[in-house]
Design a protein around this motif. Structure first.
Motif, PDB file in Angstrom:
ATOM      1  N   ARG A  69       0.832  -1.209   0.000  1.00  0.00           N
ATOM      2  CA  ARG A  69       0.000   0.000   0.000  1.00  0.00           C
ATOM      3  C   ARG A  69       0.862   1.252   0.000  1.00  0.00           C
ATOM      4  O   ARG A  69       0.574   2.211  -0.713  1.00  0.00           O
ATOM      5  N   GLN A  70       1.927   1.252   0.770  1.00  0.00           N
ATOM      6  CA  GLN A  70       2.844   2.396   0.758  1.00  0.00           C
ATOM      7  C   GLN A  70       3.412   2.598  -0.641  1.00  0.00           C
ATOM      8  O   GLN A  70       3.565   3.736  -1.084  1.00  0.00           O
ATOM      9  N   TRP A 124       2.028   1.792  -3.671  1.00  0.00           N
ATOM     10  CA  TRP A 124       1.111   2.399  -4.641  1.00  0.00           C
ATOM     11  C   TRP A 124       0.696   3.799  -4.230  1.00  0.00           C
ATOM     12  O   TRP A 124       0.491   4.657  -5.085  1.00  0.00           O
ATOM     13  N   MET A 125       0.603   4.071  -2.917  1.00  0.00           N
ATOM     14  CA  MET A 125       0.254   5.436  -2.503  1.00  0.00           C
ATOM     15  C   MET A 125       1.378   6.415  -2.843  1.00  0.00           C
ATOM     16  O   MET A 125       1.124   7.544  -3.265  1.00  0.00           O
ATOM     17  N   ARG A 131      -5.252  16.760   0.424  1.00  0.00           N
ATOM     18  CA  ARG A 131      -5.570  15.458   1.003  1.00  0.00           C
ATOM     19  C   ARG A 131      -7.072  15.239   1.011  1.00  0.00           C
ATOM     20  O   ARG A 131      -7.863  16.189   0.997  1.00  0.00           O
ATOM     21  N   SER A 146     -10.099  11.784   2.143  1.00  0.00           N
ATOM     22  CA  SER A 146     -10.372  10.405   2.548  1.00  0.00           C
ATOM     23  C   SER A 146     -11.810  10.087   2.178  1.00  0.00           C
ATOM     24  O   SER A 146     -12.698  10.932   2.288  1.00  0.00           O
ATOM     25  N   GLY A 165     -10.197   4.771   1.630  1.00  0.00           N
ATOM     26  CA  GLY A 165      -9.083   5.182   0.793  1.00  0.00           C
ATOM     27  C   GLY A 165      -8.649   6.590   1.140  1.00  0.00           C
ATOM     28  O   GLY A 165      -9.475   7.434   1.497  1.00  0.00           O
ATOM     29  N   HIS A 166      -7.348   6.823   1.074  1.00  0.00           N
ATOM     30  CA  HIS A 166      -6.784   8.137   1.381  1.00  0.00           C
ATOM     31  C   HIS A 166      -5.984   8.633   0.189  1.00  0.00           C
ATOM     32  O   HIS A 166      -5.359   7.842  -0.517  1.00  0.00           O
ATOM     33  N   GLY A 167      -5.992   9.921  -0.024  1.00  0.00           N
ATOM     34  CA  GLY A 167      -5.194  10.530  -1.072  1.00  0.00           C
ATOM     35  C   GLY A 167      -4.438  11.721  -0.519  1.00  0.00           C
ATOM     36  O   GLY A 167      -5.043  12.635   0.036  1.00  0.00           O
ATOM     37  N   ALA A 199      -6.516   9.630  -6.382  1.00  0.00           N
ATOM     38  CA  ALA A 199      -5.587   8.844  -5.571  1.00  0.00           C
ATOM     39  C   ALA A 199      -6.321   8.132  -4.437  1.00  0.00           C
ATOM     40  O   ALA A 199      -6.049   6.955  -4.156  1.00  0.00           O
ATOM     41  N   ALA A 200      -7.267   8.808  -3.799  1.00  0.00           N
ATOM     42  CA  ALA A 200      -8.032   8.191  -2.707  1.00  0.00           C
ATOM     43  C   ALA A 200      -8.904   7.050  -3.223  1.00  0.00           C
ATOM     44  O   ALA A 200      -8.989   5.984  -2.607  1.00  0.00           O
ATOM     45  N   ASP A 248      -6.664   4.153  -4.132  1.00  0.00           N
ATOM     46  CA  ASP A 248      -6.200   3.513  -2.906  1.00  0.00           C
ATOM     47  C   ASP A 248      -7.275   2.590  -2.344  1.00  0.00           C
ATOM     48  O   ASP A 248      -6.987   1.445  -1.969  1.00  0.00           O
TER      49      ASP A 248
END
Length: 152
Positions: free
Chosen positions: A12-13, A15-16, A73, A75, A84-86, A99-100, A103
């Motif tokens: 996850r780190q 791809w984020m 940012r 969520s 998911g977070h962006g 991105a969120a 994710d």
């Protein structure tokens, strides 16, 4: 069990970080190819803020405040409860939203399809850009050497 959680966290780190570094145009172009987008609710709608960037002299010295940087940012939570977070550099709310969503979807059964359509093409583009930059830098490399003069 703990090893799998560490593996999942590392993936996850990865791809984020990739989503955060990706150029906005490339990310949004690839995201537009994804047609199956589930409904979601905002936990935190996209918002722009600033963060203090810290540095270290020589990468090992004492930390110091380098300056501020804009960050966006958000969520969200999918209907199935996946969160998911962006977090992206700059002021692009659409990039943070994409991105969120990516994710969140990467944590579901849609991960394989997203890997092929979004993640791998982004990874390849970023690697190609890094290689091009490294090749340009290598072309300007100067090698210094000293000949032994034998006067000792």
């Amino acid at each position: 069990m703990a090893e799998q959680m560490e593996t999942n966290a590392a993936a996850r780190q990865g791809w984020m970080g990739l989503l955060a570094r990706a150029p906005e145009k490339d990310l949004l172009t690839l995201w537009a190819k994804v047609t199956d987008r589930p409904a979601f609710k905002w936990l935190r709608s996209p918002e722009v803020g600033g963060v203090m960037v810290r540095g270290r002299a020589g990468a090992t010295g004492a930390p110091f405040n380098l300056g501020e940087m804009s960050v966006t940012r958000c969520s969200l939570v999918l209907e199935d409860g996946t969160v998911g977070h962006g977090y992206v550099q700059g002021r692009s709310k659409p990039k943070a939203e994409a991105a969120a969503m990516i994710d969140a979807l990467m944590q579901t059964d849609a991960a394989t399809a997203l890997q092929e359509v979004v993640i791998e093409p982004l990874r390849q583009k970023i690697q190609a850009a890094q290689q091009t930059r490294a090749a340009k830098a290598a072309a300007t490399k100067v090698e210094f050497f000293t000949l032994v003069r034998g006067e000792d």
